[in-house]
Design a protein around this motif. Sequence first.
Motif, PDB file in Angstrom:
ATOM      1  N   PHE A   1      65.491  24.232  14.964  1.00  0.00           N
ATOM      2  CA  PHE A   1      65.007  25.483  15.536  1.00  0.00           C
ATOM      3  C   PHE A   1      63.868  25.185  16.500  1.00  0.00           C
ATOM      4  O   PHE A   1      63.093  24.237  16.291  1.00  0.00           O
ATOM      5  N   SER A   2      63.728  26.011  17.530  1.00  0.00           N
ATOM      6  CA  SER A   2      62.554  25.920  18.407  1.00  0.00           C
ATOM      7  C   SER A   2      61.341  26.494  17.690  1.00  0.00           C
ATOM      8  O   SER A   2      61.461  27.177  16.666  1.00  0.00           O
ATOM      9  N   GLN A   3      60.148  26.218  18.230  1.00  0.00           N
ATOM     10  CA  GLN A   3      58.922  26.658  17.579  1.00  0.00           C
ATOM     11  C   GLN A   3      58.805  28.171  17.500  1.00  0.00           C
ATOM     12  O   GLN A   3      58.197  28.714  16.576  1.00  0.00           O
ATOM     13  N   ASP A   4      59.378  28.895  18.456  1.00  0.00           N
ATOM     14  CA  ASP A   4      59.334  30.359  18.437  1.00  0.00           C
ATOM     15  C   ASP A   4      60.546  30.969  17.751  1.00  0.00           C
ATOM     16  O   ASP A   4      60.716  32.193  17.751  1.00  0.00           O
ATOM     17  N   SER A   5      61.400  30.134  17.172  1.00  0.00           N
ATOM     18  CA  SER A   5      62.602  30.569  16.443  1.00  0.00           C
ATOM     19  C   SER A   5      63.599  31.311  17.322  1.00  0.00           C
ATOM     20  O   SER A   5      64.456  32.040  16.811  1.00  0.00           O
ATOM     21  N   CYS A   6      63.504  31.129  18.634  1.00  0.00           N
ATOM     22  CA  CYS A   6      64.428  31.805  19.550  1.00  0.00           C
ATOM     23  C   CYS A   6      65.647  30.958  19.881  1.00  0.00           C
ATOM     24  O   CYS A   6      66.662  31.495  20.323  1.00  0.00           O
ATOM     25  N   TYR A   7      65.553  29.644  19.692  1.00  0.00           N
ATOM     26  CA  TYR A   7      66.663  28.760  19.998  1.00  0.00           C
ATOM     27  C   TYR A   7      67.081  27.991  18.740  1.00  0.00           C
ATOM     28  O   TYR A   7      66.247  27.661  17.887  1.00  0.00           O
ATOM     29  N   LEU A   8      68.360  27.717  18.663  1.00  0.00           N
ATOM     30  CA  LEU A   8      68.928  26.889  17.606  1.00  0.00           C
ATOM     31  C   LEU A   8      69.862  25.881  18.249  1.00  0.00           C
ATOM     32  O   LEU A   8      70.753  26.252  19.017  1.00  0.00           O
ATOM     33  N   ALA A   9      69.629  24.608  17.950  1.00  0.00           N
ATOM     34  CA  ALA A   9      70.473  23.541  18.502  1.00  0.00           C
ATOM     35  C   ALA A   9      71.142  22.794  17.362  1.00  0.00           C
ATOM     36  O   ALA A   9      70.563  22.639  16.277  1.00  0.00           O
ATOM     37  N   ALA A  10      72.351  22.335  17.609  1.00  0.00           N
ATOM     38  CA  ALA A  10      73.112  21.589  16.606  1.00  0.00           C
ATOM     39  C   ALA A  10      73.790  20.406  17.271  1.00  0.00           C
ATOM     40  O   ALA A  10      74.355  20.533  18.361  1.00  0.00           O
ATOM     41  N   ALA A  11      73.716  19.246  16.621  1.00  0.00           N
ATOM     42  CA  ALA A  11      74.417  18.050  17.077  1.00  0.00           C
ATOM     43  C   ALA A  11      75.559  17.757  16.114  1.00  0.00           C
ATOM     44  O   ALA A  11      75.453  18.006  14.909  1.00  0.00           O
ATOM     45  N   ASP A  12      76.648  17.221  16.635  1.00  0.00           N
ATOM     46  CA  ASP A  12      77.824  16.965  15.800  1.00  0.00           C
ATOM     47  C   ASP A  12      78.333  15.557  16.012  1.00  0.00           C
ATOM     48  O   ASP A  12      77.829  14.803  16.854  1.00  0.00           O
ATOM     49  N   THR A  13      79.339  15.195  15.239  1.00  0.00           N
ATOM     50  CA  THR A  13      79.909  13.858  15.330  1.00  0.00           C
ATOM     51  C   THR A  13      80.710  13.653  16.601  1.00  0.00           C
ATOM     52  O   THR A  13      81.120  12.524  16.885  1.00  0.00           O
ATOM     53  N   GLY A  14      80.934  14.700  17.376  1.00  0.00           N
ATOM     54  CA  GLY A  14      81.585  14.570  18.672  1.00  0.00           C
ATOM     55  C   GLY A  14      80.639  14.141  19.763  1.00  0.00           C
ATOM     56  O   GLY A  14      80.990  14.200  20.943  1.00  0.00           O
TER      57      GLY A  14
ATOM     58  N   SER B   1      82.642  24.125  17.491  1.00  0.00           N
ATOM     59  CA  SER B   1      83.050  22.724  17.499  1.00  0.00           C
ATOM     60  C   SER B   1      83.940  22.468  16.295  1.00  0.00           C
ATOM     61  O   SER B   1      83.815  23.136  15.263  1.00  0.00           O
ATOM     62  N   GLN B   2      84.814  21.496  16.429  1.00  0.00           N
ATOM     63  CA  GLN B   2      85.656  21.062  15.321  1.00  0.00           C
ATOM     64  C   GLN B   2      85.109  19.806  14.658  1.00  0.00           C
ATOM     65  O   GLN B   2      85.687  19.315  13.696  1.00  0.00           O
ATOM     66  N   ASP B   3      83.983  19.310  15.167  1.00  0.00           N
ATOM     67  CA  ASP B   3      83.366  18.095  14.643  1.00  0.00           C
ATOM     68  C   ASP B   3      82.260  18.452  13.662  1.00  0.00           C
ATOM     69  O   ASP B   3      81.606  19.491  13.771  1.00  0.00           O
ATOM     70  N   SER B   4      82.034  17.568  12.731  1.00  0.00           N
ATOM     71  CA  SER B   4      81.055  17.807  11.676  1.00  0.00           C
ATOM     72  C   SER B   4      79.643  17.913  12.248  1.00  0.00           C
ATOM     73  O   SER B   4      79.229  17.102  13.084  1.00  0.00           O
ATOM     74  N   ILE B   5      78.888  18.892  11.771  1.00  0.00           N
ATOM     75  CA  ILE B   5      77.510  19.072  12.196  1.00  0.00           C
ATOM     76  C   ILE B   5      76.639  18.049  11.472  1.00  0.00           C
ATOM     77  O   ILE B   5      76.696  17.919  10.245  1.00  0.00           O
ATOM     78  N   THR B   6      75.814  17.323  12.213  1.00  0.00           N
ATOM     79  CA  THR B   6      74.958  16.292  11.629  1.00  0.00           C
ATOM     80  C   THR B   6      73.479  16.641  11.699  1.00  0.00           C
ATOM     81  O   THR B   6      72.702  16.184  10.857  1.00  0.00           O
ATOM     82  N   HIS B   7      73.058  17.409  12.697  1.00  0.00           N
ATOM     83  CA  HIS B   7      71.646  17.757  12.858  1.00  0.00           C
ATOM     84  C   HIS B   7      71.534  19.211  13.314  1.00  0.00           C
ATOM     85  O   HIS B   7      72.342  19.680  14.121  1.00  0.00           O
ATOM     86  N   ILE B   8      70.523  19.898  12.783  1.00  0.00           N
ATOM     87  CA  ILE B   8      70.212  21.263  13.205  1.00  0.00           C
ATOM     88  C   ILE B   8      68.703  21.356  13.431  1.00  0.00           C
ATOM     89  O   ILE B   8      67.913  20.776  12.666  1.00  0.00           O
TER      90      ILE B   8
END
Length: 872
Positions: free
Chosen positions: A464-477, A455-462
């Motif tokens: 991890f899932s409880q098993d550390s298998c997934y990573l999600a990120a939210a951005d200003t877009g 993404s070219q938009d600023s990351i605002t939230h990150i």
Amino acid sequence: MSTTNGTSTASDRTDAETEDAGEQKNTEEKEKELHDEDEKERSELYSLRENITDSNIYTATSPSVIPKETRTKTHPLGHGSPITCLCASEDRRWLVTADMGQESLVIVWDAYTGECVFGTGQMKAKARNVKLISAQNMVARIKYFSIPLTTHSWSATAALRFSSTTGKGDIWNIQLLKLPTRLAEESFIRLYFSSQPLALTSCKSVPIQTFNMVLGSLSQSIFHYNGEQAFTATSAGNIVLWDKQNESVFRQPVVRKAIKLVPLQKEAITVLTLTDSFIVTGDVNGHIKFYDGNLKLINLYNEFNLDPIRSISFSKEKPSISGLGCPKDCTLDAKPFVIRNFVLSTTHATAVHVNAQRNVPQTLLKEHAEPLEAVACHPKQPLVAMGSHSGTIKAWDYERKEAVCSRVFQPHKQIRCITYDPQGFYLAVGFASGALQIVDACTLQSDVEECLQYSQDSITHIAFSQDSCYLAAADTGKAVTLLHRCKEGTQEIWKYQGRYHSHYKPIQDLLFGVDLDSNQPRLLSLGMDRRLVEYDLQNSGENGLLILSYDRIEQSAVPTCMVWYPPLTPEHFILTASNLYKMKLFNATSKMCRKTVFGPSYGSPVKKMAILPASKDGDPNSRYMAYITHKIRSLCISMSNHASIIAVGIQILPLDGNPHKSFAMICHSTGVSTLACSYDGRYAFTAGGQDCTVFSWELNLSSLEASAALGGKGMHPFYNLLEGGRDGQLFKEMEEYFYYCQLQNQDLDTMETRLVSTRIPLADVPFLMRALGFYPTEQELEDMQNEVKFSRYAETRNYVTDIDLEEFIKLYVNHRPAFGISRQELCNAFQNLCWRVCYQLKSAWRHLPRISWGFLQPPRNFLKNMSTIYNI
């Protein structure tokens, strides 16, 4: 809540002024820290002891104290707004601070105990300068914006104070000044600094045409050590010399005039101070220069490679006059250069101690020099990580009070958010450039140096899932990106799963959970568009990220954050907070609103929440929540008569709307960015953003329980939320309406024996609410009905169809507007209604040909025309 622990970082926006003084006999070695920033990005730092390992003071949003043995900062309470100035008495016993709030405070502190001993408050303008003149008593010369100069006198031995006024203007800094005895005995000697050219007592300003050279903006001023003349430094490298025009008269200021402009150097002079018989300057090149009383250069320090100097202070301990081992000055005679040790600070958050005899600098402090918005706690170790806009990330051991490791990221800078995975193996870093970096939690290094850029938009939230298998990120877009951890050979990589533009307004929070049936991870996002979105992780893959459900959870309020509610009930809930000071519990499966409570109301809505881990030794049913608040903007307009403050607090769970179960303290005066809690629930950490600081708060849960107990048990706290309490008119009306509903349900005209009951049907609740002046929407009425109807369903599998008076009172105080309806809200409602009528009339124009277009004017004129026609 206690503030006996703190982790503070300095800022390039702060100007630290350091002073070093001799060791005091029979006193405990202490270290005090005050750190702050004002409109001109200035602050002061003082060293209270001679030894460099002992006490130092610098301003940071609030006063701080650091004992040498524990290196633990504490923050004496007093100021609720950014501190603009700080000064200390000659013996370092007394400190004076002033802030720039709407009700400015000037406080005198005992430097040994950290206690407030005197203060002046509720000023009508911003305090920009405080000057202490040291004689037998301390006299604080305080000047405020757009009001006369005010003089306050305070004595350390008697509670004596007086005030008088003269002059006008702005004051920007605070200094301590000792005048010669003869001058100190003269009454009302004033020295203050203005946003306009310098004003010394009643002196006139300096016209540009007075001297045939560039004057520059004025920075700092001092008296000459002979007490007759004064100097002012400028940004053009000049020194303005002031002299008397008249003699001092009792209670009349001394008039001074600029008589000479001395060009010392080409670089801007940022610091001007006095030590012994030397005049000392610091400039933007990081050079420190010493002059005699005739402004003749005696010596300079230009080999330290420092950033622009913001402050210089000298030790109280006088050096040996023998001159043995001292460096030579730069004059032709090459005499021994004997000065006191000194401490200086720079614009890049660095404090340096200089041993004048050995000519050896030692860095005392080097911290984040740009806004700090990211903080995260390790899930299994006493570590807190913090990242700033300079690209620096540092891991800090908050039990041993020392840095563990740090790293500077290049070329990506401006760290916006960080988080540890639940296992404590990884640390994810989000940048303003939209890049993601996953590093080792212990070393802050990564196997793959390249950042993940989706993404070219600023990351605002990150998250991890409880098993550390997934990573999600939210951005200003307004989009959410999902990564999945998988193996390629012997190496673990993070594979891109997809990205979805799931909101049309900024994303407020991002949260992973666990499905109760399948034990698979769940991902949810909450936006300012009032939508709660759940993603289909099981079916998402190379084809992209998929949406599982899309629910609107609010009508008028704007949600600000969400967390998983702890398992205090048989049901699983999602807890949300809104800008209207309400907290709601939503069923984790059906997303039905199951409960609404009145949330913390400390002047600002809740911005972020964190559930504290359960205590291993305490009651498993005793759970607590930490939260931070933020300043009100356009989201909330019902607090027109309440001050907006930024606070950190804790809340006793379960939630029921009892205000005594919550407690908060003012933290960062300029704003708070995020919140993190330690793995054992003992500490909370807040990042101040623009003030470049991180505060550590020790949570005293037993004190909160005691405070809640003092607030009363049962219904007593809820009666106090009613106007007039239980003896007030509102409670009496509630009782009357409640009894009338009982009579009506049994037929008002019946002659049969009435059945006495304490409950009314649930269907009568809307009518009772409206009778009390609260007109909820249909959605709000449905939420009330569901709250009561399903209140015991998980335990009994039966619906509740009636309600008693106590339950109704709780329902009323939790659902009604937190602070009533403001005038602005009423005006907005009329404006929306008016525009809607205008639109309808415009649509019906063909069917109403006799109506003139004048009715389609702006709302105010339109309503005026309508009221004239219908004689309203």
